[in-house]
Design an enzyme around this catalytic site. Structure first.
Site: not given
Length: 233
Positions: A179, A22, A70
């Protein structure tokens, strides 16, 4: 029931690391660059961390490259991403073969440009003999979609039977989920597989996630006590 891939107690190095990569867009915007440049920088980091993973003893690496959600992004960004995926497959597949990396794509292939689907299948075929690491690319992937797709074919038999219907039944459960970018959520990623994964939230935007940051996350995993619902002795 298939047991999780790790052992309780001192964890050491994870066998399987899954990453939510990310922060590409924010990295580009903070530098006054088009978002597409952030994705390109992020793709370079994926290759670098894949090589690091091999050196650090990781056997499986899974990265979240494009989710089922997305598609809602601006059309020009999606087009740029698809073009980049196609170009990267062409360029990097021979490198992966040379480095012994086996690449697998997980996710829905329906709705993806057939020419890109053909390239994905070609890359999987070319790298099938790799034994240094298995590199899973979650593309057009959603954890709920995977569970729904498996459930549509499931007619009983327990967890092992259900697992056999997932996109990559031979994938071991991730020991560690990372993440980047400081966000603290799992964003519909590997929902079945990450039931007992240790989670590390890294502050770096993905293009800034260097080897030192990767090693820091692996070291954090090594301090965890994994009990899988049991009680520490």
């Amino acid at each position: 029931m298939t047991a999780p891939s790790g052992d309780a107690g001192a964890s050491g190095r994870p066998r399987h690391v899954a990453i939510i990569t990310d922060g590409n867009g924010r990295w580009a915007q903070s530098r006054g660059l088009p978002v597409a440049e952030g994705h390109r920088a992020g793709a370079d980091v994926v290759r670098a961390r894949l090589r690091d993973a091999v050196e650090l003893g990781v056997e499986e690496l899974t990265v979240f490259s494009f989710s089922t959600e997305n598609w809602s992004r601006p059309e020009h960004e999606v087009r740029a991403l698809m073009a980049m995926f196609s170009e990267r497959i062409d360029r990097e597949t021979p490198e992966l073969v040379e480095e012994g990396a086996r690449m697998r794509f997980i996710g829905r292939r329906e709705g993806v440009d057939p020419r890109l689907v053909e390239k994905m299948a070609w890359a999987e075929e070319q790298t099938a003999g790799g034994d240094a690491i298995t590199f899973y690319v979650a593309f057009n992937y959603g954890g709920r979609a995977e569970i729904l797709d498996a459930a549509a074919k499931y007619d009983g038999g327990g967890e092992d039977a259900f697992r056999s219907l997932l996109y990559a039944p031979d994938m071991t459960d991730p020991d560690l989920l990372i993440r980047t970018s400081g966000e603290q959520r799992i964003s519909n990623y590997l929902l079945w597989q990450c039931a007992y994964s240790e989670i590390v939230f890294a502050p770096e935007l993905w293009p800034e996630f260097d080897r030192a940051a990767f090693e820091r996350c692996l070291d954090a995993y090594g301090t965890r006590q994994r009990r899988f619902g049991g009680r520490e002795a």
